[in-house]
Design an enzyme around this catalytic site. Structure first.
Site, mmCIF file in Angstrom:
data_model
loop_
_atom_site.group_PDB
_atom_site.id
_atom_site.type_symbol
_atom_site.label_atom_id
_atom_site.label_comp_id
_atom_site.label_asym_id
_atom_site.label_seq_id
_atom_site.Cartn_x
_atom_site.Cartn_y
_atom_site.Cartn_z
ATOM 1 N N ARG A 65 11.178 36.724 46.139
ATOM 2 C CA ARG A 65 10.062 36.420 47.052
ATOM 3 C C ARG A 65 8.756 36.140 46.304
ATOM 4 O O ARG A 65 7.668 36.416 46.816
ATOM 5 C CB ARG A 65 9.827 37.565 48.058
ATOM 6 C CG ARG A 65 10.936 37.764 49.048
ATOM 7 C CD ARG A 65 11.166 36.535 49.941
ATOM 8 N NE ARG A 65 12.353 36.746 50.749
ATOM 9 C CZ ARG A 65 13.584 36.454 50.322
ATOM 10 N NH1 ARG A 65 13.776 35.888 49.140
ATOM 11 N NH2 ARG A 65 14.611 36.687 51.087
ATOM 12 N N SER B 99 10.674 38.367 58.441
ATOM 13 C CA SER B 99 10.620 39.741 57.928
ATOM 14 C C SER B 99 9.185 40.057 57.529
ATOM 15 O O SER B 99 8.584 39.308 56.767
ATOM 16 C CB SER B 99 11.510 39.889 56.697
ATOM 17 O OG SER B 99 12.839 39.698 57.072
ATOM 18 N N GLU C 34 5.264 40.784 53.578
ATOM 19 C CA GLU C 34 5.737 39.483 53.078
ATOM 20 C C GLU C 34 4.792 38.340 53.467
ATOM 21 O O GLU C 34 4.528 37.468 52.649
ATOM 22 C CB GLU C 34 7.158 39.234 53.603
ATOM 23 C CG GLU C 34 7.858 38.105 52.883
ATOM 24 C CD GLU C 34 9.284 37.888 53.386
ATOM 25 O OE1 GLU C 34 10.146 38.745 53.157
ATOM 26 O OE2 GLU C 34 9.504 36.839 54.015
#
Ligand SMILES: Cc1cc2nc3c(=O)[nH]c(=O)nc-3n(C[C@H](O)[C@H](O)[C@H](O)COP(=O)(O)OP(=O)(O)OC[C@H]3O[C@@H](n4cnc5c(N)ncnc54)[C@H](O)[C@@H]3O)c2cc1C
Length: 345
Positions: A161, A238, A339
């Protein structure tokens, strides 16, 4: 290119919260991008680059600068599975195109919302694939050097990520195009347990198209596919990253969980580290799917998606994020890292 004023940003995001951009422009070419950059410099305005708005939380007071949406179109096949794709192309349209051309490498990334230009930023991943495996280069406008340059896969510094675009060089590059090397007639990636379960009992190897269909169905079942009429899909995906722990921190977590006769879902990570399920941490800190707090809540289908239940403010989303972070830290001693990108806070 038209530069508009006081443009509401909430409708340009999947979460649907936040205020206006003082200035807004949509760039359809590299020339438009350069023009917008020049405007922001002349007017001394901070610049925010928006893609499909699927990984952002915009503040209620909005963005007091120029929001530049990159809308550069075009998918150019360059033979042997090589595709040059404009940053403004809808990501899932590109996946559908690649699958229809029987090219493997991104089939598991079906159904992720947003633009192609947004995918390198957090090295988008799902169901056992990440874009870092297939992106060979990214063409971007470099705001530091005031020129267009090409970054190789290594230059992008991809990890879980993360990339240089959301770490060391956050805000430096405006991505204009990405090049993907896919595998013509390649096999689908069927590593992930959910996919293996979906195809269990089937003799023939699923095709890329079968895999895409499976991923879309699995995602829809988790509210992770933007589906009109599904209130659980009004989210930013998410909201927390899966924490990556050192061996010692992981052992401590397992010890704490064992005292309560619980088992923490863990996945392998690089360099002897362990990636643990953020969803498990949330659900074992007093939250359940469907949890509600005012106009916001947790999706009824996925413990990691914070949803706008209608008329939510960004402040309510942030308050729920903080409540979750505090309770997880108290219960498990772990800080959950969000995130999405926070804009205008
Ligand atoms: C229902 C749902 C499911 C999701 N599932 C997943 C998933 O499975 N896996 C996953 O990894 N993510 C997932 N996401 C998150 C999101 O879809 C991805 O991160 C997506 O790639 C973001 O792209 P975007 O174009 O919407 O970017 P935006 O949300 O518009 O922007 C995100 C960040 O990228 C930057 N950015 C965007 N475009 C450019 C550009 N051209 N140049 C420079 N910077 C740019 C922005 O400045 C910002 O910092 C999901 C989101 C939702 C809503």
């Amino acid at each position: 290119m038209e530069i508009q004023q006081n443009v509401p940003l909430a409708p340009l995001t999947t979460l649907g919260v936040g205020g206006d951009a003082r200035f807004f422009a949509r760039a359809a070419s590299a020339i438009d991008v350069e023009e917008a950059v020049a405007f922001s410099r002349e007017e001394n305005l901070p610049l925010f680059v928006l893609g499909g708005g699927s990984n952002v939380v915009v503040a209620d007071q909005g963005w007091n600068g120029l929001a530049l949406q990159v809308g550069i179109p075009g998918i150019a096949g360059a033979g042997l599975g090589i595709f040059h794709v404009g940053a403004g192309v809808d990501w899932d349209s590109f996946v559908a195109h690649a699958v229809s051309q029987n090219c493997a490498g991104i089939e598991c990334l079906s159904g992720i919302p947003g633009s192609v230009g947004g995918t390198p930023v957090q090295n988008v991943g799902a169901y056992g694939q990440e874009v870092s495996e297939t992106i060979t280069s990214v063409v971007a406008f470099d705001l530091s050097e005031n020129r267009i340059r090409e970054l190789t896969n290594t230059d992008c510094g991809f990890s879980y990520r993360a990339s240089v675009f959301n770490t060391n060089w956050r805000g430096r590059y405006i991505i204009l195009r990405a090049t993907f090397a896919l595998e013509p007639h390649g096999k689908p990636r069927l590593q992930y347990a959910d996919l293996q379960k979906y195809f269990a009992g089937r003799d023939a190897l699923p095709s890329l198209a079968d895999t895409r269909t499976a991923v879309l169905r699995i995602r829809a079942g988790k509210g992770m596919l933007i589906t009109p009429g599904d209130p659980d899909s009004r989210s930013a995906g998410s909201f927390f990253k899966n924490p990556v722990l050192t061996a010692a921190a992981h052992a401590e977590l397992l010890g704490r969980a064992a005292q309560q006769h619980l088992k923490v879902p863990t996945y392998p990570a690089l360099a002897q580290q362990h990636k643990v399920s953020a969803a498990w941490l949330v659900e074992n800190s007093g939250f359940n799917k469907g949890y509600s707090r005012g106009h916001v809540g947790i999706s009824t289908k996925h413990a990691l998606a914070l949803v706008n239940r209608d008329g939510a403010t960004a402040a309510e989303i942030v308050a729920l994020k903080e409540e979750i972070q505090e309770r997880v830290a108290l219960a498990w001693g772990i800080h959950l890292e969000p995130e999405p990108v926070f804009v205008g806070f």
